[in-house]
Write an enzyme that holds these catalytic residues in place. Sequence first.
Site, short mmCIF file in Angstrom:
data_model
loop_
_atom_site.label_atom_id
_atom_site.label_comp_id
_atom_site.label_asym_id
_atom_site.label_seq_id
_atom_site.Cartn_x
_atom_site.Cartn_y
_atom_site.Cartn_z
N LYS A 170 0.86 -1.19 0.00
CA LYS A 170 0.00 0.00 0.00
C LYS A 170 0.89 1.23 0.00
O LYS A 170 2.02 1.18 0.48
CB LYS A 170 -0.88 0.02 1.25
CG LYS A 170 -2.11 0.89 1.11
CD LYS A 170 -3.22 0.15 0.38
CE LYS A 170 -4.46 0.98 0.24
NZ LYS A 170 -5.58 0.17 -0.28
N ASP A 184 -6.89 4.46 -4.89
CA ASP A 184 -7.54 4.30 -3.59
C ASP A 184 -8.14 5.68 -3.26
O ASP A 184 -8.26 6.52 -4.16
CB ASP A 184 -6.54 3.83 -2.53
CG ASP A 184 -7.23 3.35 -1.26
OD1 ASP A 184 -7.72 2.21 -1.24
OD2 ASP A 184 -7.29 4.11 -0.28
P1 NAD Z 1 -13.12 8.01 -2.92
O1 NAD Z 1 -12.10 9.01 -2.57
O2 NAD Z 1 -13.53 7.87 -4.35
O3 NAD Z 1 -14.47 8.28 -2.07
C1 NAD Z 1 -14.48 8.42 -0.70
C2 NAD Z 1 -15.87 8.83 -0.26
O4 NAD Z 1 -15.91 8.89 1.16
C3 NAD Z 1 -16.31 10.20 -0.76
O5 NAD Z 1 -17.67 10.16 -1.17
C4 NAD Z 1 -16.17 11.10 0.47
O6 NAD Z 1 -17.03 12.22 0.43
C5 NAD Z 1 -16.55 10.09 1.54
N1 NAD Z 1 -16.14 10.53 2.88
C6 NAD Z 1 -14.95 11.02 3.29
N2 NAD Z 1 -15.00 11.37 4.58
C7 NAD Z 1 -16.25 11.10 5.00
C8 NAD Z 1 -16.93 11.24 6.23
N3 NAD Z 1 -16.32 11.74 7.30
N4 NAD Z 1 -18.23 10.85 6.31
C9 NAD Z 1 -18.87 10.33 5.24
N5 NAD Z 1 -18.27 10.16 4.05
C10 NAD Z 1 -16.99 10.55 3.92
O7 NAD Z 1 -12.59 6.62 -2.33
P2 NAD Z 1 -12.98 5.14 -2.80
O8 NAD Z 1 -12.02 4.70 -3.82
O9 NAD Z 1 -14.45 5.08 -3.06
O10 NAD Z 1 -12.64 4.32 -1.47
C11 NAD Z 1 -13.56 4.22 -0.39
C12 NAD Z 1 -13.11 3.11 0.56
O11 NAD Z 1 -13.07 1.89 -0.16
C13 NAD Z 1 -11.71 3.28 1.14
O12 NAD Z 1 -11.70 2.73 2.43
C14 NAD Z 1 -10.84 2.47 0.22
O13 NAD Z 1 -9.64 2.05 0.84
C15 NAD Z 1 -11.77 1.31 -0.07
N6 NAD Z 1 -11.47 0.57 -1.28
C16 NAD Z 1 -11.40 1.19 -2.49
C17 NAD Z 1 -11.15 0.43 -3.64
C18 NAD Z 1 -11.15 1.06 -5.01
O14 NAD Z 1 -11.08 0.31 -5.99
N7 NAD Z 1 -11.27 2.36 -5.14
C19 NAD Z 1 -10.93 -0.94 -3.53
C20 NAD Z 1 -11.01 -1.56 -2.28
C21 NAD Z 1 -11.29 -0.79 -1.17
#
Ligand code: NAD
Length: 410
Positions: free
Chosen positions: A103, A143
């Site tokens: 990571k 991510d």
């Molecule tokens: P992203 O940056 O696209 O979206 C994050 C979202 O979380 C946004 O809508 C933001 O407004 C919201 N957010 C942030 N702080 C917040 C709060 N305090 N309260 C409510 N909402 C809040 O990120 P993503 O890629 O969608 O990733 C989201 C999660 O999924 C992370 O934990 C990431 O590690 C995990 N993840 C992502 C992927 C991927 O393919 N992108 C794969 C596996 C896991």
Amino acid sequence: MATSFDHARRFFDQAADVLDLSQNMRTLLLTPQREIKVQVAVERDNGELSTLIGYRIQHDKSRGPMKGGLRFHPEVDEAEVLTLASLMTWKTAVVNLPYGGAKGGIAVDPRTLSVGELERITRKFVDEIHDMVGPDKDIPAPDMGTNAQVMAWFANQYEKFYGFQPACVTGKPVDLHGSEGREEATGRGVVTIAEALFKKLNRPLVGARVALQGFGNVGSFAAEYLMEKGARVVGLTDMTGGVWNPEGLDVRKLLEHAKSAGGVKGFPGTDPLSNEQLFGADVDLLIPAALGGVINAANATSIRAPYIVEAANNPTTPEADEILHKKGVIVVPDILANAGGVTVSYFEWVQNRQHFKWDLERVRTELNKVMHESFERVWKIAEEKKIPLRTAAYVLGIGRVGRATVLGGV
Ligand code: NAD
């Protein structure tokens, strides 16, 4: 104070106890291969110099090149990156990809950066770490706070050192060696898992009320597929606030609103919703799809949803996990539930290396197969050993990594 890695270690130990692993083996599997910490110095648009800290932690490579996202977020620190790197090791093993885990991250708020600054930071980070990553070493992906455009800059900068190497990073734009279906993959995989869970429990997903935290890459696609499957997303929060409609939100219209308004807050026809209200909502399914540690000792007792599918990484603390288990809440852990993203990243890497493009239907079919097979395997271990799904997923992942480590020779 306990760090997120202490939490990850507790989940690890629960499974290591089931597997009866020795202390030496536990230390061997938990200790990261390599921790990289670099200075990322860039000039801001106003001419000032910013010195940021970038991390890449390579946790385990016994099953193949290391794989894991790159996060741009102000709260990125060493403990968090290490935790997420170790989760990637178990995750790639749970879905049986020929990868290890890693990571990376930079402690920066991307919302405060111009596009030019974001690009310069990305390229500078590649300059600092390029010799320690690559298609056969360690392959980053998007991510939180990063996206396909960031991956395109990453690949372009890496290729300045090594020539044409599209497999050096995944989650690239489809127009630049990315894969069809990568962007939707995590959210789609989450819904596939939710569907499999409801089927196992003889409950209909059609009409089920869902509360979802996060409306970014993962949350927005998850919400859209839930709506397609006939579930009702009744509550949703993002960084700007939250919205509630007991009849179910029109996710596509909400997406348009979020695009123009910068977030979900104020979507017409809804009541405002706080994160606290979201987690305590009377719903059938709760999906955290934003930050880590959001389900904790402070709110676990008030959770009313009988099922939780963890789309975010590390959303539940061990204390909360114990409370939920005692309450009979079924939790599908992150290392299974959100593995759709890394699975299609693997398909992208395979396509890049074979110079052969798959169509969307093939990507979706193969993803579906991986998610279903992995769910069945984890479910079976949980049933046979009478352990929660999280411990079962760790048993599967740690078991595979442990066997590869021993077979390869320490
Ligand atoms: P992203 O940056 O696209 O979206 C994050 C979202 O979380 C946004 O809508 C933001 O407004 C919201 N957010 C942030 N702080 C917040 C709060 N305090 N309260 C409510 N909402 C809040 O990120 P993503 O890629 O969608 O990733 C989201 C999660 O999924 C992370 O934990 C990431 O590690 C995990 N993840 C992502 C992927 C991927 O393919 N992108 C794969 C596996 C896991």
